[in-house]
Design a protein around this motif. Structure first.
Motif, short mmCIF file in Angstrom:
data_model
loop_
_atom_site.label_atom_id
_atom_site.label_comp_id
_atom_site.label_asym_id
_atom_site.label_seq_id
_atom_site.Cartn_x
_atom_site.Cartn_y
_atom_site.Cartn_z
N UNK A 21 -30.22 -50.47 2.14
CA UNK A 21 -31.65 -50.45 1.82
C UNK A 21 -32.34 -51.68 2.42
N UNK A 22 -33.58 -51.48 2.80
CA UNK A 22 -34.39 -52.58 3.33
C UNK A 22 -35.76 -52.56 2.68
N UNK A 23 -36.13 -53.69 2.09
CA UNK A 23 -37.46 -53.83 1.51
C UNK A 23 -38.36 -54.55 2.50
N UNK A 24 -39.58 -54.07 2.62
CA UNK A 24 -40.53 -54.69 3.54
C UNK A 24 -41.95 -54.40 3.07
N UNK B 80 -39.58 -49.23 0.86
CA UNK B 80 -38.14 -49.31 0.66
C UNK B 80 -37.50 -48.27 1.57
N UNK B 81 -36.88 -48.75 2.62
CA UNK B 81 -36.14 -47.88 3.53
C UNK B 81 -34.74 -47.71 2.96
N UNK B 82 -34.36 -46.48 2.68
CA UNK B 82 -33.08 -46.20 2.07
C UNK B 82 -32.25 -45.37 3.04
N UNK B 83 -31.16 -45.94 3.50
CA UNK B 83 -30.28 -45.29 4.47
C UNK B 83 -28.93 -44.98 3.83
N UNK B 84 -28.23 -44.03 4.44
CA UNK B 84 -26.90 -43.67 3.96
C UNK B 84 -26.89 -43.45 2.44
N UNK B 85 -27.79 -42.62 2.00
CA UNK B 85 -27.94 -42.39 0.56
C UNK B 85 -26.71 -41.73 -0.04
N UNK B 86 -26.45 -42.10 -1.30
CA UNK B 86 -25.29 -41.59 -2.03
C UNK B 86 -25.78 -40.93 -3.32
N UNK B 87 -24.98 -40.04 -3.90
CA UNK B 87 -25.39 -39.40 -5.16
C UNK B 87 -25.72 -40.42 -6.26
N UNK B 88 -25.03 -41.55 -6.27
CA UNK B 88 -25.30 -42.56 -7.29
C UNK B 88 -26.63 -43.28 -7.10
#
Length: 116
Positions: free
Chosen positions: A67-70, A80-88
């Protein structure tokens, strides 16, 4: 008073990406830190990522490297850029603008659901 409105949540599959946005309006002069939190039913709200006035960042261990906050100061938008998201990562994500205890503002939340 400041108002914070989140958007960008949705349903994605494991490994995909999403970008959340939080638009701040009204009187934001008190705010010194912007942050993203998340909450799942029955559990407390937890910090995901924070950004201070000096552009220092802080991430929860579970999202570091993914994740990257900017922010875009000219538009008063926090991302909030969210990459490679997981079920959790499934949760309601909230935007917070704070200078606690002087002021503390929250958005209404946006749902992120990651299917396996």
């Amino acid at each position: 008073q400041a108002q914070l409105v989140e958007s960008g949540g949705g349903l994605v599959q494991t490994g995909e990406s999403l970008r959340l946005s939080c638009v701040a309006s009204g009187d934001t002069s008190c705010i010194r830190q912007m942050a993203w939190y998340r909450q799942v039913p029955g559990k407390e709200r937890k910090l995901v990522a924070a950004l201070t006035g000096g552009d220092a960042t802080n991430y929860a261990d579970s999202v570091k490297g993914r994740f990257i906050i900017s922010r875009d100061n000219s538009k008063n938008i926090l991302y909030l850029q969210m990459n490679n998201l997981k079920p959790e990562d499934t949760a309601v994500y909230y935007c917070r603008g704070t200078n606690y205890p002087r002021c503390d503002f929250w958005g209404q939340g946006t749902q992120v659901t990651v299917s396996s």
